[in-house]
Design a protein around this motif. Sequence first.
Motif, PDB file in Angstrom:
ATOM      1  N   PHE A  64      -4.018  -1.850   9.945  1.00 26.14           N
ATOM      2  CA  PHE A  64      -3.753  -0.590   9.267  1.00 26.14           C
ATOM      3  C   PHE A  64      -5.070   0.124   8.999  1.00 26.14           C
ATOM      4  O   PHE A  64      -5.987  -0.447   8.403  1.00 26.14           O
ATOM      5  CB  PHE A  64      -3.025  -0.842   7.938  1.00 26.14           C
ATOM      6  CG  PHE A  64      -1.647  -1.404   8.128  1.00 26.14           C
ATOM      7  CD1 PHE A  64      -0.576  -0.579   8.401  1.00 26.14           C
ATOM      8  CD2 PHE A  64      -1.422  -2.773   8.048  1.00 26.14           C
ATOM      9  CE1 PHE A  64       0.693  -1.101   8.576  1.00 26.14           C
ATOM     10  CE2 PHE A  64      -0.163  -3.299   8.222  1.00 26.14           C
ATOM     11  CZ  PHE A  64       0.905  -2.459   8.491  1.00 26.14           C
ATOM     12  N   HIS A  65      -5.163   1.364   9.436  1.00 23.57           N
ATOM     13  CA  HIS A  65      -6.360   2.171   9.178  1.00 23.57           C
ATOM     14  C   HIS A  65      -6.170   2.943   7.867  1.00 23.57           C
ATOM     15  O   HIS A  65      -5.071   2.990   7.320  1.00 23.57           O
ATOM     16  CB  HIS A  65      -6.611   3.119  10.348  1.00 23.57           C
ATOM     17  CG  HIS A  65      -7.084   2.397  11.583  1.00 23.57           C
ATOM     18  ND1 HIS A  65      -8.389   2.406  11.985  1.00 23.57           N
ATOM     19  CD2 HIS A  65      -6.420   1.625  12.483  1.00 23.57           C
ATOM     20  CE1 HIS A  65      -8.516   1.681  13.090  1.00 23.57           C
ATOM     21  NE2 HIS A  65      -7.328   1.194  13.403  1.00 23.57           N
ATOM     22  N   GLU A  66      -7.230   3.534   7.394  1.00 20.30           N
ATOM     23  CA  GLU A  66      -7.181   4.292   6.146  1.00 20.30           C
ATOM     24  C   GLU A  66      -6.177   5.447   6.234  1.00 20.30           C
ATOM     25  O   GLU A  66      -6.031   6.078   7.292  1.00 20.30           O
ATOM     26  CB  GLU A  66      -8.563   4.876   5.823  1.00 20.30           C
ATOM     27  CG  GLU A  66      -9.597   3.842   5.432  1.00 20.30           C
ATOM     28  CD  GLU A  66      -9.284   3.211   4.090  1.00 20.30           C
ATOM     29  OE1 GLU A  66      -8.852   3.912   3.156  1.00 20.30           O
ATOM     30  OE2 GLU A  66      -9.464   1.981   3.985  1.00 20.30           O
ATOM     31  N   LYS A  67      -5.530   5.703   5.130  1.00 14.91           N
ATOM     32  CA  LYS A  67      -4.602   6.839   5.051  1.00 14.91           C
ATOM     33  C   LYS A  67      -5.378   8.134   5.018  1.00 14.91           C
ATOM     34  O   LYS A  67      -6.431   8.211   4.383  1.00 14.91           O
ATOM     35  CB  LYS A  67      -3.740   6.737   3.804  1.00 14.91           C
ATOM     36  CG  LYS A  67      -2.850   5.528   3.781  1.00 14.91           C
ATOM     37  CD  LYS A  67      -2.116   5.466   2.448  1.00 14.91           C
ATOM     38  CE  LYS A  67      -1.292   4.221   2.377  1.00 14.91           C
ATOM     39  NZ  LYS A  67      -0.657   4.052   1.068  1.00 14.91           N
ATOM     40  N   GLU A  68      -4.852   9.126   5.694  1.00 20.26           N
ATOM     41  CA  GLU A  68      -5.440  10.466   5.643  1.00 20.26           C
ATOM     42  C   GLU A  68      -4.450  11.349   4.902  1.00 20.26           C
ATOM     43  O   GLU A  68      -3.349  11.584   5.376  1.00 20.26           O
ATOM     44  CB  GLU A  68      -5.695  11.006   7.050  1.00 20.26           C
ATOM     45  CG  GLU A  68      -6.760  10.256   7.792  1.00 20.26           C
ATOM     46  CD  GLU A  68      -7.040  10.857   9.167  1.00 20.26           C
ATOM     47  OE1 GLU A  68      -6.819  12.078   9.349  1.00 20.26           O
ATOM     48  OE2 GLU A  68      -7.454  10.106  10.047  1.00 20.26           O
ATOM     49  N   GLU A 101       0.812  -1.218   0.000  1.00 12.74           N
ATOM     50  CA  GLU A 101       0.000   0.000   0.000  1.00 12.74           C
ATOM     51  C   GLU A 101       0.848   1.272   0.000  1.00 12.74           C
ATOM     52  O   GLU A 101       0.349   2.352  -0.252  1.00 12.74           O
ATOM     53  CB  GLU A 101      -0.913   0.019   1.236  1.00 12.74           C
ATOM     54  CG  GLU A 101      -1.924  -1.101   1.277  1.00 12.74           C
ATOM     55  CD  GLU A 101      -3.097  -0.854   0.354  1.00 12.74           C
ATOM     56  OE1 GLU A 101      -3.500   0.308   0.198  1.00 12.74           O
ATOM     57  OE2 GLU A 101      -3.586  -1.832  -0.214  1.00 12.74           O
ATOM     58  N   TYR A 147       0.777  11.711   3.423  1.00 17.76           N
ATOM     59  CA  TYR A 147      -0.351  11.191   4.196  1.00 17.76           C
ATOM     60  C   TYR A 147       0.094  10.762   5.592  1.00 17.76           C
ATOM     61  O   TYR A 147       1.268  10.650   5.880  1.00 17.76           O
ATOM     62  CB  TYR A 147      -1.008   9.997   3.480  1.00 17.76           C
ATOM     63  CG  TYR A 147      -0.095   8.814   3.270  1.00 17.76           C
ATOM     64  CD1 TYR A 147       0.085   7.847   4.254  1.00 17.76           C
ATOM     65  CD2 TYR A 147       0.612   8.657   2.078  1.00 17.76           C
ATOM     66  CE1 TYR A 147       0.929   6.777   4.069  1.00 17.76           C
ATOM     67  CE2 TYR A 147       1.459   7.581   1.884  1.00 17.76           C
ATOM     68  CZ  TYR A 147       1.614   6.636   2.885  1.00 17.76           C
ATOM     69  OH  TYR A 147       2.450   5.584   2.702  1.00 17.76           O
ATOM     70  N   GLU A 148      -0.913  10.559   6.440  1.00 17.98           N
ATOM     71  CA  GLU A 148      -0.711   9.979   7.773  1.00 17.98           C
ATOM     72  C   GLU A 148      -1.522   8.694   7.832  1.00 17.98           C
ATOM     73  O   GLU A 148      -2.612   8.621   7.272  1.00 17.98           O
ATOM     74  CB  GLU A 148      -1.203  10.924   8.872  1.00 17.98           C
ATOM     75  CG  GLU A 148      -0.449  12.219   8.957  1.00 17.98           C
ATOM     76  CD  GLU A 148      -0.998  13.145  10.025  1.00 17.98           C
ATOM     77  OE1 GLU A 148      -0.301  14.102  10.369  1.00 17.98           O
ATOM     78  OE2 GLU A 148      -2.128  12.932  10.513  1.00 17.98           O
ATOM     79  N   GLN A 149      -0.967   7.694   8.520  1.00 18.48           N
ATOM     80  CA  GLN A 149      -1.699   6.432   8.649  1.00 18.48           C
ATOM     81  C   GLN A 149      -1.550   5.924  10.078  1.00 18.48           C
ATOM     82  O   GLN A 149      -0.434   5.814  10.590  1.00 18.48           O
ATOM     83  CB  GLN A 149      -1.174   5.394   7.660  1.00 18.48           C
ATOM     84  CG  GLN A 149      -1.977   4.114   7.678  1.00 18.48           C
ATOM     85  CD  GLN A 149      -1.549   3.151   6.591  1.00 18.48           C
ATOM     86  OE1 GLN A 149      -0.443   3.225   6.073  1.00 18.48           O
ATOM     87  NE2 GLN A 149      -2.445   2.258   6.228  1.00 18.48           N
TER      88      GLN A 149
END
Length: 99
Positions: free
Chosen positions: A89-93, A42, A66-68
Motif C-alpha cells: 500500500f502506497h501513501e494516500k493522496e 488505515e 483520497y486515492e491510494q
Amino acid sequence: MKKIAFIFIFLFAAKVHSLLPPFYQSVKEIKSILSDEEFLSEASSAYPIIDIKKVEGGYLIITSGYEQFVEINYIPQEMIGPAKFEFKFHEKEHINSCR
C-alpha cells in the motif's frame, strides 16, 4: 526428437493453464486487498469507496476523500495453480472534495 518436442509443448501448455482467467484473478486480487488488515486499519469510514481501477503495476482505490495506489507483485511459482501475489500500500493522496 519428437519426444522432446512433445514434452516441451506439454510443459509450456501446463504453465499457460496454471493461471486463473484474468477476470477471476482480478476478483481474487481485489478481495485480498479489501480484506487486508493493513487496508482495513488505515481506512476511514467517513470516505466510501467510489472506484477501484486496474492500473499498470496494481490498483488505484478511489474514495470521496483520497486515492491510494496498491502495488501488486507476482511471486514466481513452480506448481500449477492460481498466480500468487503480494501487495504494497502506497501513501494516500488526499483529493479536493470539490471536483
